[in-house]
Design an enzyme around this catalytic site. Structure first.
Site, mmCIF file in Angstrom:
data_model
loop_
_atom_site.group_PDB
_atom_site.id
_atom_site.type_symbol
_atom_site.label_atom_id
_atom_site.label_comp_id
_atom_site.label_asym_id
_atom_site.label_seq_id
_atom_site.Cartn_x
_atom_site.Cartn_y
_atom_site.Cartn_z
ATOM 1 N N HIS A 17 -0.145 8.208 4.659
ATOM 2 C CA HIS A 17 0.182 7.279 3.569
ATOM 3 C C HIS A 17 -1.093 6.665 2.985
ATOM 4 O O HIS A 17 -1.289 6.658 1.760
ATOM 5 C CB HIS A 17 1.131 6.205 4.124
ATOM 6 C CG HIS A 17 1.584 5.196 3.138
ATOM 7 N ND1 HIS A 17 2.900 5.078 2.733
ATOM 8 C CD2 HIS A 17 0.900 4.235 2.455
ATOM 9 C CE1 HIS A 17 3.000 4.092 1.853
ATOM 10 N NE2 HIS A 17 1.798 3.562 1.671
ATOM 11 N N GLU A 18 -1.976 6.198 3.842
ATOM 12 C CA GLU A 18 -3.193 5.526 3.351
ATOM 13 C C GLU A 18 -4.156 6.526 2.718
ATOM 14 O O GLU A 18 -4.892 6.175 1.791
ATOM 15 C CB GLU A 18 -3.878 4.755 4.481
ATOM 16 C CG GLU A 18 -3.013 3.683 5.160
ATOM 17 C CD GLU A 18 -2.388 2.675 4.219
ATOM 18 O OE1 GLU A 18 -2.942 2.441 3.129
ATOM 19 O OE2 GLU A 18 -1.319 2.121 4.558
ATOM 20 N N HIS A 24 -3.285 6.792 -0.833
ATOM 21 C CA HIS A 24 -3.884 5.686 -1.600
ATOM 22 C C HIS A 24 -5.372 5.957 -1.857
ATOM 23 O O HIS A 24 -5.874 5.719 -2.956
ATOM 24 C CB HIS A 24 -3.760 4.365 -0.846
ATOM 25 C CG HIS A 24 -2.377 3.790 -0.823
ATOM 26 N ND1 HIS A 24 -1.539 3.794 -1.912
ATOM 27 C CD2 HIS A 24 -1.689 3.166 0.172
ATOM 28 C CE1 HIS A 24 -0.392 3.196 -1.582
ATOM 29 N NE2 HIS A 24 -0.458 2.819 -0.329
HETATM 30 ZN ZN LIG Z 1 1.075 1.917 0.646
#
Ligand SMILES: [Zn+2]
Length: 197
Positions: free
Chosen positions: A99-100, A103
């Site tokens: 997830h990161e 980003h």
């Molecule tokens: Zn997030």
């Protein structure tokens, strides 16, 4: 800066919540991060970050103790943190790292990404929630959410809202408006994947 809410226990018993079993030490979590680096998804994302001009070295991803109820986060120029005290199994660590990294990829590819802008933040959360598999039905069942029909988009929306509301620049109303405004474009933007994995 993007932070993720801590693992949810949903409407179920909550026995899956890491708060119950106390989480991992920083050393244990660091080992779990190293293991996550050998998974195909993490390798793929690191390769594409590198192609986009952003090298993710070994110490880009750190295990830390978090006082806030978050599972991890990404900070531009600093890297990714995984909250050891809120992790209980390898799959959770893999999910936070993936997830990161999405980003970090968004931050890398867009020169003008502004994390203080609720729409920019919402877009990256939509992509990270959708593409990371955070909302795979098996994970939703573990959280105690048992509705299957339409569950994936409901789940992504729920998690986007939690993350964007935590942004000091975004009220709940602003977060909702931003998410709705960018939903279609960002949900269908699957880069660097050809389609959602
Ligand atoms: Zn997030």
């Amino acid at each position: 800066m993007a932070e993720e809410p801590a693992p949810e226990s949903g409407s179920g018993s909550g026995s899956f919540s890491s708060a119950v079993n106390g989480g991992k030490s920083i050393e244990e979590c660091q080992d779990m991060i190293r293991r996550s680096l050998r998974t195909p998804m993490v390798k793929f994302l690191r390769e594409h970050l590198e192609k986009a001009g952003c090298v993710v070295g070994e110490n880009f991803i750190k295990a830390v103790h978090c006082d806030k109820q978050i599972s991890g986060g990404y900070v531009r120029g600093e890297g990714i943190v995984v909250c050891s005290n809120h992790m209980s199994i390898q799959d959770e660590v893999n999910q936070v790292v993936i997830h990161e990294l999405i980003h970090a990829y968004d931050d890398c590819r867009a020169a003008n990404l502004d994390w203080a802008n609720c729409a920019h933040h919402a877009c990256s959360e939509i992509r990270a929630g959708h593409l990371s598999g955070d909302c795979h039905y098996k994970r939703e069942l573990l959280r105690g959410f048992t509705k299957i029909r339409g569950h994936e988009q409901d789940c992504v929306q729920r998690r986007v809202m939690k993350s964007v509301i935590a942004n000091p620049y975004c009220s709940e109303a602003a977060a909702k408006d931003a998410m709705e405004a960018v939903w279609d474009v960002c949900y269908n933007d699957t880069q660097p994947f050809d389609r959602a994995p």
